[in-house]
Design a protein around this motif. Structure first.
Motif, PDB file in Angstrom:
ATOM      1  N   ARG A 159       1.142  -0.872   0.283  1.00 56.54           N
ATOM      2  CA  ARG A 159      -0.011  -0.421   0.357  1.00 56.54           C
ATOM      3  C   ARG A 159       1.314   0.641  -0.266  1.00 56.54           C
ATOM      4  O   ARG A 159       0.935   2.345  -1.182  1.00 56.54           O
ATOM      5  N   LEU A 187      -1.261  -5.008  -5.799  1.00 51.46           N
ATOM      6  CA  LEU A 187      -2.264  -4.650  -5.475  1.00 51.46           C
ATOM      7  C   LEU A 187      -2.446  -3.589  -6.921  1.00 51.46           C
ATOM      8  O   LEU A 187      -1.743  -2.999  -7.452  1.00 51.46           O
ATOM      9  N   THR A 189      -4.506   0.238  -7.152  1.00 53.00           N
ATOM     10  CA  THR A 189      -5.849   1.354  -6.196  1.00 53.00           C
ATOM     11  C   THR A 189      -4.901   2.735  -7.114  1.00 53.00           C
ATOM     12  O   THR A 189      -4.237   2.463  -8.312  1.00 53.00           O
ATOM     13  N   GLU A 194      -9.188   0.109  -3.841  1.00 53.48           N
ATOM     14  CA  GLU A 194      -8.307  -1.306  -3.738  1.00 53.48           C
ATOM     15  C   GLU A 194      -8.875  -2.377  -4.154  1.00 53.48           C
ATOM     16  O   GLU A 194      -9.544  -3.138  -3.656  1.00 53.48           O
TER      17      GLU A 194
END
Length: 267
Positions: A159, A187, A189, A194
């Motif tokens: 993140r 991931l 985003t 997300e």
């Protein structure tokens, strides 16, 4: 006579061994039902054990290829890969800014074997010129470290890595966590939404071309009309199957199998 399929342009280097680069991009596009076109940025002497040489093309040649394709045929999506030099990064960024199609930027820095494919002097241009025109940027963990200085060693660190890349201006970032232990987790985003993309890790060392393949599959699905999250999920499914079916070639790391769905359908 059939209607023309969606058209996707790859702007990248050539892999003479056929596992990555332009060759992987075009195979992926064919497998996913779009018409692939290419702008060659560099020629490499490359095989299963490494990159023995790389020669960037002149800026004029890259610009002429791009204008030739886009002005006559048109594009529904563009994917970028190896751009080699700061001058080429700036040139391609300017061309993309005036095209009006979704852009997938694979910020290729090193090959699967650890060979440099982007000049150190080009990193600033990549950050300030190319990433701001990206619909989706798809760095792996080594490329995240090159771009941001952040070393990702756990899933929890994906993140902050994504947040750091988003600061350079892409609309979405897909951080590829394939180098982490455990399941292959990425991931996606845009800083608000997300999407965690997970797949089982296949015990197969023949993974040459995974980054090119994922980015090209993502561009293909965008050209077919998917929203970014749906395109990313479809691309993840495709590349996971290609990794599982990867095969030995030469003395080193073999390629993923871009035709795995076709082979499965004919078994």
């Amino acid at each position: 006579m059939s209607a023309a399929p969606p058209r996707v342009l790859t702007v990248a280097g050539s892999d003479s061994g056929g596992g990555a680069g332009i060759q992987a991009d075009l195979k992926t596009m064919l497998a996913l039902g779009v018409h692939g076109m290419s702008v060659l940025t560099a020629v490499t002497a490359q095989n299963s054990v490494g990159v023995q040489g790389a020669w960037p093309l002149p800026v004029e040649a890259v610009r002429a290829q791009y204008r030739s394709v886009v002005d006559d045929i048109g594009v529904q999506a563009v994917k970028t890969g190896m751009l080699a030099s700061a001058e080429l990064v700036r040139t391609v960024a300017d061309l993309l800014a005036g095209t009006g199609a979704p852009v997938v930027v694979d910020p290729v820095g090193v090959s699967k074997h650890g060979d440099a494919l982007l000049a150190e002097s080009a990193l600033d241009s990549l950050r300030t010129r190319l990433l701001p025109v990206a619909t989706v940027a798809t760095p792996n963990l080594d490329e995240v470290a090159q771009l941001t200085g952040l070393r990702v060693e756990s899933e929890e660190q994906l993140r902050p890595a994504a947040e750091a890349v988003l600061e350079f201006g892409p609309r979405w970032v897909l951080i590829k966590g394939g180098h982490l232990a455990g399941d292959a987790v990425d991931l996606l985003t845009d800083g608000t939404e997300e999407h965690w993309l997970r797949a089982p890790r296949h015990d197969n060392r023949h993974t040459h071309g995974t980054g090119c393949t994922l980015a090209s599959a993502l561009a293909a699905r965008l050209a077919l009309g998917d929203a970014v999250p749906e395109a990313a999920r479809a691309a993840k499914t495709y590349v996971t199957g290609a990794i599982e079916a990867g095969f030995p070639l030469g003395a080193g790391i073999g390629p993923v199998d871009h035709a795995w769905r076709l082979r499965n359908a004919t078994d």
